[in-house]
Design a protein around this motif. Structure first.
Motif, mmCIF file in Angstrom:
data_model
loop_
_atom_site.group_PDB
_atom_site.id
_atom_site.type_symbol
_atom_site.label_atom_id
_atom_site.label_comp_id
_atom_site.label_asym_id
_atom_site.label_seq_id
_atom_site.Cartn_x
_atom_site.Cartn_y
_atom_site.Cartn_z
ATOM 1 N N ALA A 175 0.911 -1.277 0.012
ATOM 2 C CA ALA A 175 -0.024 0.027 -0.025
ATOM 3 C C ALA A 175 1.077 1.315 -0.074
ATOM 4 N N ALA A 176 1.999 1.280 0.726
ATOM 5 C CA ALA A 176 2.842 2.343 0.889
ATOM 6 C C ALA A 176 3.349 2.553 -0.465
ATOM 7 N N PHE A 177 3.784 1.703 -1.158
ATOM 8 C CA PHE A 177 4.399 1.819 -2.490
ATOM 9 C C PHE A 177 3.427 2.222 -3.698
ATOM 10 N N ALA A 178 2.242 1.864 -3.432
ATOM 11 C CA ALA A 178 1.184 1.984 -4.394
ATOM 12 C C ALA A 178 0.600 3.563 -4.183
ATOM 13 N N ALA A 179 0.612 3.902 -2.919
ATOM 14 C CA ALA A 179 -0.235 4.977 -2.578
ATOM 15 C C ALA A 179 -0.478 6.254 -3.758
ATOM 16 N N GLY A 209 -3.260 8.132 -6.567
ATOM 17 C CA GLY A 209 -4.219 9.302 -6.386
ATOM 18 C C GLY A 209 -4.084 9.924 -4.694
ATOM 19 N N VAL A 210 -3.686 9.262 -3.894
ATOM 20 C CA VAL A 210 -3.334 9.834 -2.590
ATOM 21 C C VAL A 210 -2.356 10.933 -2.649
ATOM 22 N N TYR A 211 -2.803 11.937 -1.849
ATOM 23 C CA TYR A 211 -2.062 13.234 -1.974
ATOM 24 C C TYR A 211 -0.414 13.081 -1.408
ATOM 25 N N PRO A 212 0.352 13.018 -2.046
ATOM 26 C CA PRO A 212 1.698 12.449 -1.750
ATOM 27 C C PRO A 212 2.249 13.369 -0.541
ATOM 28 N N VAL A 261 6.168 12.605 -6.483
ATOM 29 C CA VAL A 261 6.076 11.241 -6.599
ATOM 30 C C VAL A 261 7.377 10.723 -6.242
ATOM 31 N N ALA A 262 8.534 11.397 -6.965
ATOM 32 C CA ALA A 262 9.946 11.089 -6.651
ATOM 33 C C ALA A 262 10.350 11.245 -5.333
ATOM 34 N N MET A 263 9.941 12.465 -4.740
ATOM 35 C CA MET A 263 10.156 12.731 -3.260
ATOM 36 C C MET A 263 9.880 11.928 -2.513
ATOM 37 N N TYR A 264 8.662 11.443 -2.563
ATOM 38 C CA TYR A 264 7.990 10.492 -1.729
ATOM 39 C C TYR A 264 8.632 9.167 -1.734
ATOM 40 N N ALA A 277 -8.567 3.505 -3.041
ATOM 41 C CA ALA A 277 -9.473 3.893 -4.308
ATOM 42 C C ALA A 277 -10.314 4.944 -3.833
ATOM 43 N N GLY A 278 -10.886 4.939 -2.958
ATOM 44 C CA GLY A 278 -11.856 6.074 -2.155
ATOM 45 C C GLY A 278 -11.034 7.418 -2.276
ATOM 46 N N LEU A 279 -10.057 7.372 -1.703
ATOM 47 C CA LEU A 279 -9.151 8.531 -1.250
ATOM 48 C C LEU A 279 -8.729 9.060 -2.656
ATOM 49 N N GLY A 280 -8.485 8.076 -3.632
ATOM 50 C CA GLY A 280 -8.141 8.447 -4.995
ATOM 51 C C GLY A 280 -9.167 9.414 -5.557
ATOM 52 N N ALA A 281 -10.265 8.684 -5.563
ATOM 53 C CA ALA A 281 -11.486 9.365 -6.087
ATOM 54 C C ALA A 281 -11.839 10.909 -5.750
ATOM 55 N N VAL A 282 -11.661 11.025 -4.426
ATOM 56 C CA VAL A 282 -11.860 12.165 -3.926
ATOM 57 C C VAL A 282 -10.795 13.450 -4.557
ATOM 58 N N ALA A 283 -9.686 12.850 -4.467
ATOM 59 C CA ALA A 283 -8.550 13.719 -5.098
ATOM 60 C C ALA A 283 -8.760 14.044 -6.318
ATOM 61 N N ALA A 284 -9.381 13.120 -7.464
ATOM 62 C CA ALA A 284 -9.484 13.359 -8.606
ATOM 63 C C ALA A 284 -10.445 14.293 -9.287
ATOM 64 N N THR A 285 -11.499 14.354 -8.523
ATOM 65 C CA THR A 285 -12.663 15.165 -8.815
ATOM 66 C C THR A 285 -12.214 16.709 -8.581
#
Lengths: 307, 396, 294
Positions: free
Chosen positions: A14-18, A22-25, A152-155, B15-23
């Motif tokens: 999860a840490a690698f994929a996050a 789209g999780v805010y880096p 992302v690179a920094m992350y 995925a949920g977090l990602g979706a929130v960020a993408a809109t």
């Protein structure tokens, strides 16, 4: 496979994929820096039994040193980080040498007072920018090879650093040196009577903890691009205690879980409840001390071993 | 089983977090980052910004206007983080930066990196359009250069030759002191020293004693907001005002209201706007009072004007593209309730006339908030001075 | 103008007087800390928060109920003291017998909760409390104009400090208290209600903090965080003086206030850190503290 190993594998994946999904880096990096900070703090509180109430001093001093070197002196990223870490180590040696002259509660109060001294120096010294702090730190590149401008690179750099620190702390705790630290935590006078020069061990543990806290501070400065007084503030020292306590002192994962919870809580709650965050943090503190002193991870472990 | 559930849960969460960020919002997003709880909370421009958005009908270019607000608590890290987060995640188009120069310097670094226009409205530090300038910064309303050119000149000409400064210890205070000291020396006065006081100090007494020990004729208060009010009160209490003449270098009308005319009468100050200047300003003040229950000060009037001006530039550019909007901003003239014939210079300073005022004596004040008499109008170019060349984007 | 070591006498004396005012607050606060620590072995981190609470209670009393300064001087410590007793009975008591560090952590959490609440209710900039009518105006001491109120702060604090000292060292109640510090189980066996004594002590200690808060209210801005930095200074004062001694707490509080005042003349930039520097020196030279008995 043991469930713990599986869970760890999932967490790593999860840490690698996050950041890729789209999780805010920037948020993730902040979280990792504080997790590193809490792990460093836990080396002292959890595995040596010394409660420092002034760890923000090391976190902040390293951040200021790195920030000043990359802005005013135009240093490269890696040397600036190393210099920041060295500054934290030196400060750790100075404060540590004074503070270990007393124990327990006095130790806590002395570290707090000396950290406050560091705060005032940062407030007034010309190179820290006073109330403005240092702004617009360039992230530069890693040894001229990997530009770090992209989040992302920094992350991945921060993630690698975090994993390195985590592994190092495990290694230290399981080494013969770590065993002596535990002996000091369990019973200081017995450790003395066994012939250990405990002062020396305590000082080395303190400096190690300060150094790793410094790495967290330097990285955080580069991630966010600024260093301000909030980094050396007493509240920051309190927060790292809470992270460790909440997750579980003396466990490896505890500080990471605690940091994750506290940073997320602050990030998302501050939009909902505004300034009440401080009150909530205070209440969590009280609940921790009264209800689950072993922390979340510690209580879980205790629950499992009872079964 | 449990493992699979866990994996699914984790994947779902991410995925949920990602979706929130993408809109991304298709709205035009205005961010207002201001002190809402500290020493400058009284100057918050958020009510005025809301009025401007309502007056624009809530839309521009057929797109809805959204307002995001936050309290920066006078901490540069909070302001900069919020700015960056909104730019990364909420489709931020422009920021109306409130009080505190330190916070605004931090935010301007983000503005440059993220290409989001930043209107600095409540903060005074002139470095924002000099050493710290960016292509996206607009300094709207007033700055430390204009304040010093107004008040310090007037006082030195009135005989206050030797000065000692009580300075708020951060970017704004030191810049104000530097600007005022320059003006004092240029007009034939002398600066004997300065003491730096932390922002929102709770007790000014020992600093005032230091000032008194200097033997200067004028104590220059290079601070603002409640710091100004409290330091002036303490100066009265310790008898400092008996031996030294106080000079308020940045004074808002709400500060005069807090101190009272009895104690404040005779004080010279420089304003960018006063509610009782003309028909347009009085009309705006009347509408503002209905919502906020007190008259607007110059920062609040500037916040309204700046928001309107941004929306006009978006309309003229036909887009929210930051570079095109900035080009329009620097082309359009500003003629509204705040300024006449105002414009935004190439270094980002908004040029408009400034006013040296004197606080009325209690018997001269005829109706509520009737506090100032006009001493002098300083034409915009004179007040803000020429382009210094310190900003690399605007050579001399 | 006469000078001492190149500094005008008026400035030196003026800063010393102001230092004494600050020292009075340090003295009352460290006295309360020492009383609580003596009996309970708890370092009360919430001391600064109770100090702020005292000031805020006085301010609220004045604004909402019209309670005047003199009444607030008695009522605010009473209210805050009762709250302290509540905190002791509901929370602190549960930590009896554990490592004293838990007491420090618990009171740290309490401090955050109290300060955060006050800050939410009052904003961070604070309000000023009007100086009571009888103490307005100023005294001309020749070398400085001293507002009457500040003179009163010095006199009142000295009275409170030495009054407390007298109660503890010279009265029967104080003797019981000191006995409880030495051997609580024995005292319990003699029929003294030790848990009540503990609750009253904590209440008394925080009431002292609240009293300092009311005294400070007209001098500094009243806000939720007014105690958060002073409490760290007071911790340093207590480390310097040694926690065991009541008189030590009072004397070192006053002396450090004076030291701060003097620093403001000689090297103003260092006035914030001088207490911590002295603490470091004391730790090197006499780790148990100036008046410590370890």
């Amino acid at each position: 496979m043991r469930p713990a190993t599986v869970a760890l594998g999932i967490a790593l994946a999860a840490a690698f994929a996050a950041p890729l999904i789209g999780v805010y880096p920037v948020f993730l990096m902040k979280l990792l820096c504080f997790a590193m900070f809490a792990c460093a703090f836990n080396l002292l509180l959890g595995f040596t039994g010394m409660l420092s109430f002034g760890h923000a001093a090391f976190f902040g001093a390293a951040a200021y040193a790195t920030g000043w070197l990359v802005t005013a002196r135009g240093w490269g990223t890696l040397p600036a980080i190393l210099a920041g870490v060295a500054a934290a180590a030196a400060l750790g040696a100075a404060i540590g040498a004074l503070a270990i002259r007393r124990r327990g509660i006095y130790f806590a109060m002395i570290t707090m007072a000396l950290a406050q001294l560091v705060y005032f120096v940062c407030l007034q010294a010309p190179f820290t920018g006073g109330e403005n702090g240092l702004q617009g730190l360039p992230r530069g590149s890693l040894a001229g090879l990997l530009p770090l401008k992209s989040d992302v690179a920094m992350y991945y750099v921060v993630l690698a650093a975090f994993l390195g620190v985590y592994a190092l702390i495990r290694r230290i705790v399981h080494s013969p040196f770590g065993q002596v630290l535990k002996a000091i935590r369990e019973n200081e006078s017995r450790a003395v009577s066994l012939g250990y020069e405990i002062e020396r061990y305590k000082l080395v543990a303190f400096v190690l903890s300060a150094t790793l806290a410094g790495l967290a501070g330097s990285l955080k400065a580069l991630v966010l691009g600024f260093v301000t007084l909030s980094d050396v503030l007493q509240a920051n020292s309190g927060e790292v205690i809470l992270m460790t306590l909440l997750g579980g002192t003396g466990t490896f994962l505890g500080p990471v879980v605690g940091a994750g919870l506290v940073v997320t809580l602050e990030e998302y709650l501050s939009d909902v409840v505004g300034g009440w965050v401080t009150v909530i943090i205070g209440a969590v503190f009280v609940a921790c001390v009264l209800l689950f002193r072993r922390g979340l991870v510690g209580e879980l472990a205790a629950l499992r071993s009872r079964r | 089983m449990a493992l699979r559930t866990l994996t699914r849960l984790a994947a779902g969460l991410l995925a949920g977090l990602g979706a929130v960020a993408a809109t991304a919002a298709p709205d035009v997003v205005i961010g207002a980052i201001d002190d809402q709880s500290g020493v400058y909370a009284d100057n918050s421009g958020i009510v005025a910004i809301k009025m401007a958005i309502a007056d624009a009908g809530g839309t521009v270019l057929g797109r809805k206007i959204t307002l995001l607000t936050t309290d920066h608590q006078n901490k540069p890290d909070i302001g900069a983080s919020k700015f960056r987060e909104w730019a990364d995640q909420n489709g931020l188009n422009v920021v109306m930066g409130g009080s505190n120069t330190g916070v605004n310097i931090a935010m301007s670094k983000v503005a440059a990196a993220k290409k989001v226009p930043l209107f600095v409205i409540g903060a005074g530090g002139a470095s924002l359009t000099n050493e710290d300038c960016t292509a996206y910064t607009v300094h709207y309303g007033y700055d430390t250069t204009a304040l010093a050119n107004g008040t310090a000149t007037t006082i030195v000409k009135g005989g206050g030759k030797s000065w000692y400064f009580l300075t708020a210890d951060y970017a704004f205070g030191t810049q104000l002191q530097t600007a005022a000291a320059k003006v004092v020396e240029a007009s034939g006065g002398k600066v004997l020293g300065a003491v730096r006081v932390p922002l929102s100090a709770s007790d000014f007494s020992s600093f005032l004693l230091q000032a008194q020990g200097s033997g200067a004729q004028v104590i220059g208060l290079a601070n603002a907001g409640e710091d100004f009010v409290n330091s002036l009160k303490a100066a009265n209490e310790f008898g400092v005002t008996k031996t030294m003449k106080p000079a308020g270098l940045l004074v808002f009308i709400n500060n005069i209201h807090a101190i009272g005319l009895e104690a404040a009468q005779g004080l010279y100050l420089t304003e960018g706007w006063y509610w009782d200047m003309n028909e347009a300003s009085r009309a705006f003040a009347k509408r503002y009072v209905e919502i906020a229950k007190r008259p607007p000060n110059m920062v609040q009037a500037a916040a309204y004007s700046a928001t309107m001006q941004y929306l006009a530039a978006v309309k003229a550019a036909g887009t929210t593209d930051p570079d095109k909007v900035m080009a329009e901003l620097k082309r359009l003239k500003i003629n509204d309730m705040f300024a006449s014939g105002g414009y935004i210079r190439r270094d980002g300073v908004m040029i408009h006339d400034m006013y040296v005022m004197q606080v009325k004596a209690p018997k001269e004040s005829k109706y509520p908030w009737d506090y100032y008499k006009l001493v002098k109008v300083i034409p915009g170019e004179e007040a803000f001075g020429p382009v210094t060349g310190l900003c690399p984007l605007a050579p001399k | 103008m006469t000078e001492i070591f190149g500094f005008p006498v008026v400035v030196v004396l003026g800063q010393l007087v102001l230092g004494l005012v600050n020292g009075s607050f340090y003295a009352i606060l460290s006295l309360g800390l020492a009383v609580i620590f003596g009996l309970m072995r708890v370092v009360n981190f919430a001391h600064g928060a109770f100090y702020a609470l005292g000031a805020v209670t006085a301010l609220l009393g004045l604004k909402l109920l019209g309670v005047n300064y003199w009444a607030a001087l008695v009522l605010a410590p009473l209210v805050v003291g009762l709250l302290g007793i509540l905190v002791e009975r509901l929370l602190l008591r549960r930590l009896a017998g554990l490592d004293p560090l838990y007491g420090l952590l618990l009171t740290f959490g309490i401090a955050l909760a109290i300060e955060g609440t006050l800050q939410q209710l009052f904003g961070s900039s604070g309000e000023s409390y009007p100086v009571p009518e009888a103490l307005r105006g100023a005294l001309n001491l020749g070398f400085m104009i001293l507002p009457r109120y500040r003179a009163w702060v010095i006199v009142a604090s000295l009275a409170v400090c030495f009054g407390t000292w007298f109660v503890i060292e010279r009265t029967r109640l104080g003797a019981t208290l000191r006995a409880a510090t030495e051997n609580a189980p024995l005292l319990q066996a003699f029929g003294v209600n030790v848990p009540l004594l503990v609750a009253l002590t904590y209440g008394g200690g925080v009431a002292l903090a609240a009293l300092a808060g009311v005294l400070a209210a007209p001098v500094i801005l009243v806000n939720g965080t007014m105690g958060s930095s002073i409490v760290i200074v007071v911790f340093a004062v207590v480390v310097i003086g040694g926690m065991g001694s009541i008189l030590g707490a009072i004397v070192s509080g006053l002396l450090l206030g004076l030291a701060e005042g003097l620093t403001k003349v000689v090297y103003p930039e260092a006035s914030n850190i001088v207490v911590f520097v002295i603490m470091a020196l004391v730790l090197v030279l006499r780790p148990a503290g100036l008046f410590g008995r370890e």
